[in-house]
Design a protein around this motif. Sequence first.
Motif, PDB file in Angstrom:
ATOM      1  N   UNK A 196       0.827  -1.205   0.000  1.00 54.59           N
ATOM      2  CA  UNK A 196       0.000   0.000   0.000  1.00 54.59           C
ATOM      3  C   UNK A 196       0.865   1.261   0.000  1.00 54.59           C
ATOM      4  N   UNK A 197       1.010   1.922  -1.153  1.00 51.32           N
ATOM      5  CA  UNK A 197       1.854   3.120  -1.210  1.00 51.32           C
ATOM      6  C   UNK A 197       1.123   4.359  -0.711  1.00 51.32           C
ATOM      7  N   UNK A 198       1.860   5.280  -0.186  1.00 49.65           N
ATOM      8  CA  UNK A 198       1.374   6.625   0.145  1.00 49.65           C
ATOM      9  C   UNK A 198       0.167   6.600   1.079  1.00 49.65           C
ATOM     10  N   UNK A 199       0.290   5.851   2.158  1.00 44.64           N
ATOM     11  CA  UNK A 199      -0.781   5.804   3.154  1.00 44.64           C
ATOM     12  C   UNK A 199      -0.188   6.108   4.523  1.00 44.64           C
ATOM     13  N   UNK A 200      -0.779   7.062   5.218  1.00 43.14           N
ATOM     14  CA  UNK A 200      -0.277   7.395   6.557  1.00 43.14           C
ATOM     15  C   UNK A 200      -0.535   6.240   7.519  1.00 43.14           C
ATOM     16  N   UNK A 201      -1.530   5.407   7.199  1.00 43.35           N
ATOM     17  CA  UNK A 201      -1.835   4.276   8.067  1.00 43.35           C
ATOM     18  C   UNK A 201      -0.925   3.089   7.794  1.00 43.35           C
ATOM     19  N   UNK A 202      -0.218   3.095   6.683  1.00 38.79           N
ATOM     20  CA  UNK A 202       0.706   2.007   6.352  1.00 38.79           C
ATOM     21  C   UNK A 202       2.003   2.607   5.823  1.00 38.79           C
ATOM     22  N   UNK A 203       2.779   3.229   6.685  1.00 39.10           N
ATOM     23  CA  UNK A 203       4.003   3.903   6.228  1.00 39.10           C
ATOM     24  C   UNK A 203       5.028   2.945   5.647  1.00 39.10           C
ATOM     25  N   UNK A 204       4.858   1.645   5.907  1.00 40.24           N
ATOM     26  CA  UNK A 204       5.790   0.662   5.358  1.00 40.24           C
ATOM     27  C   UNK A 204       5.528   0.357   3.886  1.00 40.24           C
ATOM     28  N   UNK A 205       4.420   0.883   3.328  1.00 37.25           N
ATOM     29  CA  UNK A 205       4.058   0.606   1.944  1.00 37.25           C
ATOM     30  C   UNK A 205       5.095   1.090   0.947  1.00 37.25           C
ATOM     31  N   UNK A 206       5.264   0.322  -0.129  1.00 35.19           N
ATOM     32  CA  UNK A 206       6.267   0.604  -1.153  1.00 35.19           C
ATOM     33  C   UNK A 206       5.611   1.112  -2.426  1.00 35.19           C
ATOM     34  N   UNK A 207       6.408   1.677  -3.309  1.00 28.84           N
ATOM     35  CA  UNK A 207       5.930   1.993  -4.647  1.00 28.84           C
ATOM     36  C   UNK A 207       5.614   0.692  -5.377  1.00 28.84           C
ATOM     37  N   UNK A 208       4.861   0.788  -6.468  1.00 27.57           N
ATOM     38  CA  UNK A 208       4.560  -0.410  -7.257  1.00 27.57           C
ATOM     39  C   UNK A 208       5.839  -1.066  -7.776  1.00 27.57           C
ATOM     40  N   UNK A 209       6.805  -0.243  -8.182  1.00 33.03           N
ATOM     41  CA  UNK A 209       8.048  -0.795  -8.718  1.00 33.03           C
ATOM     42  C   UNK A 209       8.826  -1.540  -7.644  1.00 33.03           C
ATOM     43  N   UNK A 210       8.912  -0.977  -6.457  1.00 32.74           N
ATOM     44  CA  UNK A 210       9.647  -1.648  -5.381  1.00 32.74           C
ATOM     45  C   UNK A 210       8.898  -2.859  -4.840  1.00 32.74           C
ATOM     46  N   UNK A 211       7.571  -2.815  -4.910  1.00 35.51           N
ATOM     47  CA  UNK A 211       6.787  -3.956  -4.411  1.00 35.51           C
ATOM     48  C   UNK A 211       6.866  -5.153  -5.355  1.00 35.51           C
ATOM     49  N   UNK A 212       7.097  -4.908  -6.646  1.00 29.88           N
ATOM     50  CA  UNK A 212       7.052  -5.968  -7.655  1.00 29.88           C
ATOM     51  C   UNK A 212       7.931  -7.171  -7.323  1.00 29.88           C
ATOM     52  N   UNK A 213       9.231  -7.006  -7.038  1.00 29.35           N
ATOM     53  CA  UNK A 213      10.053  -8.190  -6.780  1.00 29.35           C
ATOM     54  C   UNK A 213       9.671  -8.905  -5.489  1.00 29.35           C
ATOM     55  N   UNK A 214       9.122  -8.169  -4.524  1.00 31.77           N
ATOM     56  CA  UNK A 214       8.716  -8.784  -3.263  1.00 31.77           C
ATOM     57  C   UNK A 214       7.432  -9.580  -3.451  1.00 31.77           C
ATOM     58  N   UNK A 215       6.494  -9.021  -4.199  1.00 31.76           N
ATOM     59  CA  UNK A 215       5.255  -9.728  -4.499  1.00 31.76           C
ATOM     60  C   UNK A 215       5.544 -10.996  -5.299  1.00 31.76           C
ATOM     61  N   UNK A 216       6.508 -10.913  -6.201  1.00 28.29           N
ATOM     62  CA  UNK A 216       6.909 -12.093  -6.977  1.00 28.29           C
ATOM     63  C   UNK A 216       7.412 -13.204  -6.066  1.00 28.29           C
ATOM     64  N   UNK A 217       8.236 -12.847  -5.095  1.00 29.06           N
ATOM     65  CA  UNK A 217       8.764 -13.855  -4.165  1.00 29.06           C
ATOM     66  C   UNK A 217       7.630 -14.482  -3.366  1.00 29.06           C
ATOM     67  N   UNK A 218       6.716 -13.653  -2.850  1.00 32.78           N
ATOM     68  CA  UNK A 218       5.580 -14.184  -2.088  1.00 32.78           C
ATOM     69  C   UNK A 218       4.727 -15.121  -2.941  1.00 32.78           C
TER      70      UNK A 218
END
Length: 419
Positions: free
Chosen positions: A69-91
Amino acid sequence: MNFDYSERCKELQGRLLAFMDEHIYPNEKAFKQEIDRNGVEKGNRWIPTELIERLKPLAREQGLWNLFLPQSVRAPEGLSNLDYAPLCEIMGRVVWAPEVFNCAAPDTGNMETIERYGSEAHKREWLEPLLRGEIRSAFAMTEPNVASSDATNIETRIERDGGDYVINGHKWWISGAGDPRCKVFIVMGKTDFTAARHAQQSMIVVPADTPGITIVRPLPVFGYDDAPHGHCEILFENVRVPVANLLLGEGRGFEIAQGRLGPGRIHHCMRAIGVAERALELMCKRLNSRVAFGKKISEQGVWRERIAESRIRIDTARLLTLKAAFMMDTVGNKQAAAEIAMIKVLAPTVAQDVLDWAIQAHGAAGVSDDFPLASQWAMNRTLRLADGPDEVHRNAVAKLELAKWISLGEDLSLPITRS
């Protein structure tokens, strides 16, 4: 285009790979065994697994939580779509792994929807417990009595009655509805059957314990019931919720769906690439370990052809996914519409072909439960229908391409189906 991952992303990749090696892959059989044991000993396969609940705090402690979840004050750990891509792939390499990191569909899409379009009251009541992983959710769009590939066909009624809306409709393939932790639905229906074609639909938040909601049955996928998650047929009969539960306003359902399904689609693609990578890995290991007709199977020409083709197509799909993610981050989902549609066709198709070759490489073992290939094949095949069938996405790409050269005089918006 710059597809470099941030330093934080690279650090999270290493942490996630280690977590998968230590906690996920060794527990693949234990996960299935626990579900089966619940069915035998407790008479209920739909009880949430203790395994996942035990792993969630570990993932959160390691900062592997709500990364989608990018750009959320409730989820500051959220990544951009580009940075999330390799992590989502691993999951995505293990079908149940995303839930451990609170990055599982349909919760991710629902959280993004409430974050973008919900009121502060919606966020306090539903988004915050979802972000904490305390509850789960479902998204109710697809219907059995109409061609849901065209979402303007939906027949569910959302009718104003004083300070409430009354919902009547029949939905199916509602992923996550079978989970007893599912506490909220986001339902798409029509508030005005006489309005313009794309202004009839609205979305509304419906607590799962509201009177009038009936789970008719779980729907198996190629024989898999996907417990405790499930995909269910549901009846909404005179379901009454407050007017304040409507998202954004009447007639804005398509607008919300476009915002919700863009990220959802690309997340599916990221996970599909992870599935394909793991299938290729298992294929190569199997071919290197087996001998037929006097030499390793991996030395047979046909298998080298398939391995090479797998690598070429997986890397092609990944690059297009990264391009779509980069565009979503830099110019927005609307400008990335063609890339999102293209990857939604390409990624599941590539994964399906690689899975099929991997199953063939394993012989009879490939269709058994001794390896994850058969269940992944079944799950991946649904992606060519989920969030819009291939045909609809191809049509969208063609219209966007044609629009560069001629005026079609027709609606060029992307489909918003959820099968």
